[in-house]
Design a protein around this motif. Structure first.
Motif, PDB file in Angstrom:
ATOM      1  N   LEU A   1     -45.874 170.846 101.526  1.00 37.41           N
ATOM      2  CA  LEU A   1     -45.690 169.479 101.994  1.00 37.41           C
ATOM      3  C   LEU A   1     -46.245 168.435 101.037  1.00 37.41           C
ATOM      4  O   LEU A   1     -47.153 168.698 100.264  1.00 37.41           O
ATOM      5  CB  LEU A   1     -46.316 169.314 103.373  1.00 37.41           C
ATOM      6  CG  LEU A   1     -45.747 170.239 104.449  1.00 37.41           C
ATOM      7  CD1 LEU A   1     -46.475 170.021 105.768  1.00 37.41           C
ATOM      8  CD2 LEU A   1     -44.252 170.054 104.620  1.00 37.41           C
ATOM      9  N   GLU A   2     -45.689 167.230 101.130  1.00 40.77           N
ATOM     10  CA  GLU A   2     -46.113 166.082 100.332  1.00 40.77           C
ATOM     11  C   GLU A   2     -46.634 165.005 101.272  1.00 40.77           C
ATOM     12  O   GLU A   2     -46.848 165.264 102.455  1.00 40.77           O
ATOM     13  CB  GLU A   2     -44.942 165.560  99.490  1.00 40.77           C
ATOM     14  CG  GLU A   2     -44.443 166.531  98.439  1.00 40.77           C
ATOM     15  CD  GLU A   2     -45.406 166.756  97.282  1.00 40.77           C
ATOM     16  OE1 GLU A   2     -46.410 166.016  97.158  1.00 40.77           O
ATOM     17  OE2 GLU A   2     -45.165 167.695  96.500  1.00 40.77           O
ATOM     18  N   ALA A   3     -46.765 163.773 100.792  1.00 41.70           N
ATOM     19  CA  ALA A   3     -47.284 162.674 101.611  1.00 41.70           C
ATOM     20  C   ALA A   3     -46.379 162.381 102.799  1.00 41.70           C
ATOM     21  O   ALA A   3     -46.852 162.121 103.901  1.00 41.70           O
ATOM     22  CB  ALA A   3     -47.461 161.424 100.759  1.00 41.70           C
ATOM     23  N   VAL A   4     -45.056 162.413 102.590  1.00 45.54           N
ATOM     24  CA  VAL A   4     -44.092 162.182 103.664  1.00 45.54           C
ATOM     25  C   VAL A   4     -43.047 163.287 103.600  1.00 45.54           C
ATOM     26  O   VAL A   4     -42.561 163.630 102.518  1.00 45.54           O
ATOM     27  CB  VAL A   4     -43.422 160.794 103.541  1.00 45.54           C
ATOM     28  CG1 VAL A   4     -42.349 160.614 104.600  1.00 45.54           C
ATOM     29  CG2 VAL A   4     -44.456 159.684 103.643  1.00 45.54           C
ATOM     30  N   ASN A   5     -42.711 163.825 104.764  1.00 45.99           N
ATOM     31  CA  ASN A   5     -41.792 164.956 104.847  1.00 45.99           C
ATOM     32  C   ASN A   5     -40.841 164.737 106.012  1.00 45.99           C
ATOM     33  O   ASN A   5     -41.258 164.364 107.098  1.00 45.99           O
ATOM     34  CB  ASN A   5     -42.580 166.245 105.091  1.00 45.99           C
ATOM     35  CG  ASN A   5     -43.719 166.389 104.105  1.00 45.99           C
ATOM     36  OD1 ASN A   5     -43.537 166.872 103.008  1.00 45.99           O
ATOM     37  ND2 ASN A   5     -44.906 165.918 104.491  1.00 45.99           N
TER      38      ASN A   5
ATOM     39  N   VAL B   1     -46.893 158.217  98.435  1.00 49.99           N
ATOM     40  CA  VAL B   1     -46.330 157.126  99.232  1.00 49.99           C
ATOM     41  C   VAL B   1     -47.396 156.123  99.656  1.00 49.99           C
ATOM     42  O   VAL B   1     -47.149 154.925  99.649  1.00 49.99           O
ATOM     43  CB  VAL B   1     -45.603 157.683 100.479  1.00 49.99           C
ATOM     44  CG1 VAL B   1     -45.141 156.559 101.390  1.00 49.99           C
ATOM     45  CG2 VAL B   1     -44.430 158.552 100.061  1.00 49.99           C
ATOM     46  N   TRP B   2     -48.586 156.595 100.020  1.00 50.80           N
ATOM     47  CA  TRP B   2     -49.594 155.729 100.621  1.00 50.80           C
ATOM     48  C   TRP B   2     -50.469 155.070  99.546  1.00 50.80           C
ATOM     49  O   TRP B   2     -51.362 155.703  99.005  1.00 50.80           O
ATOM     50  CB  TRP B   2     -50.488 156.523 101.573  1.00 50.80           C
ATOM     51  CG  TRP B   2     -49.747 157.449 102.485  1.00 50.80           C
ATOM     52  CD1 TRP B   2     -49.893 158.808 102.553  1.00 50.80           C
ATOM     53  CD2 TRP B   2     -48.773 157.110 103.464  1.00 50.80           C
ATOM     54  NE1 TRP B   2     -49.056 159.321 103.509  1.00 50.80           N
ATOM     55  CE2 TRP B   2     -48.346 158.309 104.089  1.00 50.80           C
ATOM     56  CE3 TRP B   2     -48.187 155.917 103.882  1.00 50.80           C
ATOM     57  CZ2 TRP B   2     -47.397 158.338 105.094  1.00 50.80           C
ATOM     58  CZ3 TRP B   2     -47.237 155.943 104.876  1.00 50.80           C
ATOM     59  CH2 TRP B   2     -46.864 157.133 105.482  1.00 50.80           C
TER      60      TRP B   2
ATOM     61  N   GLU C   1     -55.156 162.305 101.404  1.00 50.00           N
ATOM     62  CA  GLU C   1     -55.181 163.532 102.198  1.00 50.00           C
ATOM     63  C   GLU C   1     -54.122 163.573 103.305  1.00 50.00           C
ATOM     64  O   GLU C   1     -53.596 164.629 103.625  1.00 50.00           O
ATOM     65  CB  GLU C   1     -56.565 163.705 102.845  1.00 50.00           C
ATOM     66  CG  GLU C   1     -57.701 163.819 101.846  1.00 50.00           C
ATOM     67  CD  GLU C   1     -57.611 165.073 101.006  1.00 50.00           C
ATOM     68  OE1 GLU C   1     -57.196 166.120 101.530  1.00 50.00           O
ATOM     69  OE2 GLU C   1     -57.944 164.990  99.818  1.00 50.00           O
ATOM     70  N   GLU C   2     -53.835 162.436 103.912  1.00 53.79           N
ATOM     71  CA  GLU C   2     -52.958 162.425 105.080  1.00 53.79           C
ATOM     72  C   GLU C   2     -51.486 162.495 104.702  1.00 53.79           C
ATOM     73  O   GLU C   2     -51.075 162.023 103.648  1.00 53.79           O
ATOM     74  CB  GLU C   2     -53.196 161.176 105.926  1.00 53.79           C
ATOM     75  CG  GLU C   2     -54.472 161.290 106.733  1.00 53.79           C
ATOM     76  CD  GLU C   2     -54.677 160.095 107.614  1.00 53.79           C
ATOM     77  OE1 GLU C   2     -54.294 160.163 108.802  1.00 53.79           O
ATOM     78  OE2 GLU C   2     -55.232 159.101 107.117  1.00 53.79           O
ATOM     79  N   MET C   3     -50.719 163.100 105.611  1.00 50.62           N
ATOM     80  CA  MET C   3     -49.276 163.190 105.430  1.00 50.62           C
ATOM     81  C   MET C   3     -48.586 162.825 106.727  1.00 50.62           C
ATOM     82  O   MET C   3     -49.189 162.845 107.796  1.00 50.62           O
ATOM     83  CB  MET C   3     -48.885 164.582 104.961  1.00 50.62           C
ATOM     84  CG  MET C   3     -49.222 165.701 105.912  1.00 50.62           C
ATOM     85  SD  MET C   3     -48.898 167.311 105.193  1.00 50.62           S
ATOM     86  CE  MET C   3     -50.565 167.929 105.061  1.00 50.62           C
ATOM     87  N   LEU C   4     -47.313 162.499 106.588  1.00 43.46           N
ATOM     88  CA  LEU C   4     -46.472 162.161 107.715  1.00 43.46           C
ATOM     89  C   LEU C   4     -45.338 163.166 107.774  1.00 43.46           C
ATOM     90  O   LEU C   4     -44.695 163.444 106.758  1.00 43.46           O
ATOM     91  CB  LEU C   4     -45.903 160.746 107.556  1.00 43.46           C
ATOM     92  CG  LEU C   4     -44.796 160.322 108.535  1.00 43.46           C
ATOM     93  CD1 LEU C   4     -45.323 160.260 109.965  1.00 43.46           C
ATOM     94  CD2 LEU C   4     -44.206 158.981 108.115  1.00 43.46           C
TER      95      LEU C   4
END
Length: 160
Positions: free
Chosen positions: A41-45, A95-96, A130-133
């Motif tokens: 996974l990446e920042a947004v998936n 992305v963030w 660290e966070e992803m969507l």
């Protein structure tokens, strides 16, 4: 905007397909899920859990109105994910830009999921590195036809 979709080697596609299978097969085994998520996974998936192909547009806007992501996606069905090179997931990295509240909007072309062709959700990102969507389209373990989930680990994305 420049294209941000990351072209991954077949190992990455295998792991993404495995992540889809893992959602339904090993719910509760967070160590396995988190390892798969770290690899795939990446920042947004965006995950297509439907039984047909889905295309559309994903836009994410910061609280100040700055567009941080505006990309199109074209995904195969969850059933075809292992057979098709494109896969049933789209990945967007970096992305963030900052910790902030963001508005994520997904609009589907020619596809309706339980009567929905779009969805918008406000997501709060406190640790951008660290966070992803995860934007899940008809995922069995998540409520709603289009679900938005944030977290630092894959297992957190699956929590209600």
């Amino acid at each position: 905007m420049s294209e941000r979709v990351i072209s991954r080697p077949s190992r990455r596609r295998f792991l993404a397909g495995s992540a889809t299978a893992a959602v339904t097969a090993v719910t509760g085994c967070s160590t396995v899920l988190d390892w798969i998520g770290d690899q795939a996974l990446e920042a947004v998936n965006v995950l297509n859990g439907t039984d047909g192909p889905v295309s559309g547009r994903l836009e994410i806007v910061g609280a100040d109105g700055t567009v941080v992501l505006d990309e199109r996606f074209d995904l195969v069905s969850s059933d075809s994910a292992g057979e098709e090179e494109r896969g049933n997931m789209a990945f967007y990295e970096n992305v963030w830009p900052t910790a902030d509240d963001y508005e994520a909007t997904i609009e589907l072309d020619e596809t309706e999921i339980d009567g929905h062709t779009s969805a918008t959700e406000r997501v709060s990102i406190t640790t951008p590195d660290e966070e992803m969507l995860l934007v899940a389209l008809e995922a069995d373990d998540l409520t709603g036809p289009i679900a938005f989930r944030t977290g630092e680990k894959f297992s957190e994305l699956l929590e209600e």
